[in-house]
Design a protein around this motif. Structure first.
Motif, PDB file in Angstrom:
ATOM      1  N   THR A 148      37.209  41.674  34.506  1.00 18.18           N
ATOM      2  CA  THR A 148      38.347  41.074  33.713  1.00 18.18           C
ATOM      3  C   THR A 148      39.372  40.771  34.905  1.00 18.18           C
ATOM      4  OG1 THR A 148      37.957  42.423  31.837  1.00 18.18           O
ATOM      5  CG2 THR A 148      39.817  41.321  31.960  1.00 18.18           C
ATOM      6  N   THR A 172      43.191  38.360  41.237  1.00 17.63           N
ATOM      7  CA  THR A 172      43.585  39.877  41.127  1.00 17.63           C
ATOM      8  C   THR A 172      42.885  40.484  40.128  1.00 17.63           C
ATOM      9  OG1 THR A 172      45.649  39.571  42.259  1.00 17.63           O
ATOM     10  CG2 THR A 172      45.196  41.511  40.770  1.00 17.63           C
ATOM     11  N   GLU A 210      42.881  39.692  36.013  1.00 25.01           N
ATOM     12  CA  GLU A 210      44.457  39.834  35.684  1.00 25.01           C
ATOM     13  C   GLU A 210      45.386  38.520  36.073  1.00 25.01           C
ATOM     14  OE1 GLU A 210      47.910  41.935  34.597  1.00 25.01           O
ATOM     15  OE2 GLU A 210      45.872  42.700  34.209  1.00 25.01           O
ATOM     16  N   SER A 211      44.993  37.944  37.088  1.00 21.40           N
ATOM     17  CA  SER A 211      46.031  36.756  37.139  1.00 21.40           C
ATOM     18  C   SER A 211      44.938  35.977  38.419  1.00 21.40           C
ATOM     19  CB  SER A 211      47.194  37.258  37.766  1.00 21.40           C
ATOM     20  OG  SER A 211      47.052  37.782  38.928  1.00 21.40           O
ATOM     21  N   LYS A 249      41.897  43.202  36.811  1.00 26.85           N
ATOM     22  CA  LYS A 249      42.857  43.722  35.876  1.00 26.85           C
ATOM     23  C   LYS A 249      42.996  45.401  36.007  1.00 26.85           C
ATOM     24  CE  LYS A 249      43.910  43.896  30.992  1.00 26.85           C
ATOM     25  NZ  LYS A 249      43.719  43.387  29.759  1.00 26.85           N
ATOM     26  N   TYR A 250      41.718  45.870  36.312  1.00 27.48           N
ATOM     27  CA  TYR A 250      41.589  47.353  36.420  1.00 27.48           C
ATOM     28  C   TYR A 250      41.671  47.929  37.914  1.00 27.48           C
ATOM     29  CZ  TYR A 250      40.400  46.419  31.508  1.00 27.48           C
ATOM     30  OH  TYR A 250      40.261  45.993  30.329  1.00 27.48           O
ATOM     31  N   GLN A 251      42.539  48.908  38.027  1.00 18.83           N
ATOM     32  CA  GLN A 251      42.559  49.221  39.545  1.00 18.83           C
ATOM     33  C   GLN A 251      41.634  50.442  39.734  1.00 18.83           C
ATOM     34  OE1 GLN A 251      44.335  47.375  41.370  1.00 18.83           O
ATOM     35  NE2 GLN A 251      44.913  46.375  39.763  1.00 18.83           N
TER      36      GLN A 251
END
Length: 499
Positions: free
Chosen positions: A308, A266, A310-311, A268-270
């Motif tokens: 980046t 997933t 996120e997970s 980091k930035y949406q």
């Protein structure tokens, strides 16, 4: 004197650059209210001819007759003012400024000493409404998708009251739905009597939208005929001087054990990728399909360390890796061919040699110093194996055709001897003959146990060379299937799954 049936006539145009004759008595005649496709392999002279028409280059010989008058544009401003507009394959836009500001560059409306932003926004909105485009004039260009940016450039070209519109590879980054929008606009412009010069390597598109087709080969005019008299095989034969019996090479690679495993990745930035999981095997060619906004490019960026995470996890040969930068990814044995060749691919002010070896400098050293012989030998390999058309290694890469630039970049990454190759639209803007060569290279790499991931908007391409295809929808995996179990309709149905 009888009135000509042509809006534009380019007659016996020749142009030479140091070491190469780009055009040799080439010709093009465009009727009003028609789409005239200009076709040929990379380096055939198509873009050079259009740059002469647009005032970027000056022809060595020949004449241009536009609107019944002999014409010579000494710069693009003159061409625009006289009714010739050009939308370049590589978009040149000021990303941090608004759509309206980009539309009105060089001709801002003023109120006294100041720019009249209201008039600028209103005028842009009017042009968009006329073309039935739903784009906010006040939004920054960097917020738009590539396809929306393309539409803005076309709207800008039309806003100059153009009589001739040149479209250079206009659909290279568009999905099928967006191509349909573009074709609607083109048909609207045809009805207004505009002549449209359409440069593309996509055969199905050409036969669908064109009225006339002209083919160049090695800088020379080969043929002009009505589109209804042409088919794929005829066009290819004219382009390459021989028949090309198969569009794709035979698939001889055999996928083996898993080389990379991605678990619940997933961003980091949406908006971004969400909970993406898949496996890539040695010797496998994995395609990634989806509509614009599916986050296909973002997936590759996260794998390569330029975005980046996120997970989630990335496992390489069974061990978890953390690519924080592109340098980390290259060390791990990854290579990434980006979609935006001009913005993130080539180094335009450097020559072909520098662009070829820049990602593998350690392999081009003797001790602590760069070896001229190694750099020359490796660049020779890139030029020969990729069949790059260039006068020499010292030629600035920006002076090559778009397709030849792409070949240099692919060759650059192959010099790093990657274990995993990430390819984002690898054949964008490349002619049918060169595409076949690149497909063969990809299959040969897979035969050497390399893992290959390909993002492409051309579904026939994915179906033609991939072992499996992963379809993404709105940042999620909508399905992963063996290629033989898929067709274009099934892929499009999956691509709309999470919309």
């Amino acid at each position: 004197m009888a009135k000509s049936e042509y809006l534009l006539e380019m007659i016996n145009i020749s142009k030479s650059f140091p070491g190469v004759k780009a055009l040799d008595k080439a010709q093009l005649k465009v009727r009003p209210g028609t789409v005239h496709a200009l076709m040929g392999e990379n380096g055939a002279g198509k873009s050079t001819l259009m740059k002469i028409l647009f005032g970027i280059y000056k022809e060595d010989e020949g004449e241009i007759i536009f609107n019944g008058k002999k014409t010579l544009f000494t710069n693009p401003k003159e061409a625009l003012e006289q009714g010739v507009s050009m939308v370049h394959q590589e978009l040149n836009q000021v990303m941090k400024r608004s759509v309206a500001e980009n539309m009105m560059l060089g001709r801002f409306p003023k109120r006294g000493l100041f720019i009249d932003h209201k008039e600028m926004n209103d005028y842009t909105a009017k042009v968009f409404k006329d073309l039935e485009l739903d784009i906010d004039p006040t939004i920054k260009v960097e917020k738009l998708s590539v396809s929306q940016r393309q539409m803005v450039e076309i709207a800008k070209a039309v806003s100059y009251d153009a009589k001739i519109l040149i479209l250079d590879e206009p659909t290279s980054s568009l999905t099928e739905q967006e191509v349909a929008v573009l074709f609607r606009i083109i048909r609207l412009l045809k009805q207004r009597g505009m002549g449209i010069v359409y440069i593309s390597h996509k055969m199905e598109e050409i036969l669908q939208i064109s009225d006339d087709i002209t083919v160049f080969r090695d800088g020379k005019w080969v043929v002009t005929d009505r589109a209804e008299n042409m088919d794929n095989n005829k066009i290819i034969s004219y382009m390459v001087g021989r028949e090309l019996t198969n569009r794709f090479p035979p698939k001889t690679n055999v996928p083996g054990e898993v080389v990379m495993k991605v678990e619940n990745l997933t961003g980091k930035y949406q908006p971004n990728i969400k909970d993406v999981s898949f496996e890539l095997r040695k010797g496998e060619i994995l395609g990634v399909a989806g509509l614009v906004g599916a986050r296909r490019t973002e997936l590759l960026e996260h794998l390569f360390g330029t975005a980046t995470i996120e997970s989630g996890k990335i496992l390489f040969n069974g061990e978890e890796i953390k690519n924080h930068t592109a340098k980390d990814a290259i060390k791990m044995g990854m290579a990434f061919l980006t979609e935006e060749r001009r913005a993130t691919g080539i180094f335009p002010v450097l020559n072909v040699q520098a662009n070829s070896v820049i990602s593998s400098l350690e392999r081009n050293k003797n001790g602590v110093f760069l070896s001229n012989k190694k750099m020359k030998d490796n660049t020779d390999w890139v030029i020969d194996s990729m069949r790059v058309k260039t006068p020499s290694q010292r030629t600035l890469i920006k002076s090559l055709s778009g397709g030849n630039q792409q070949k240099v970049i692919i060759g650059r990454w192959l010099l790093t001897e990657p274990e995993i190759l990430l390819l984002d639209e690898p054949t964008r803007g490349i002619d049918v003959g060169a595409k076949y060569e690149i497909y063969q290279l990809i299959i040969d790499l897979a035969k050497k146990d390399k893992g290959v991931i390909i993002v492409s908007s051309e579904l026939p391409e994915l179906l033609g060379i991939c072992d499996r295809i992963m379809v993404m929808s709105n940042g999620k995996v909508a399905g992963i299937e063996n290629t033989e179990d898929l067709d274009q309709e099934k892929i499009m149905a999956l691509a709309a799954k999470y919309l």
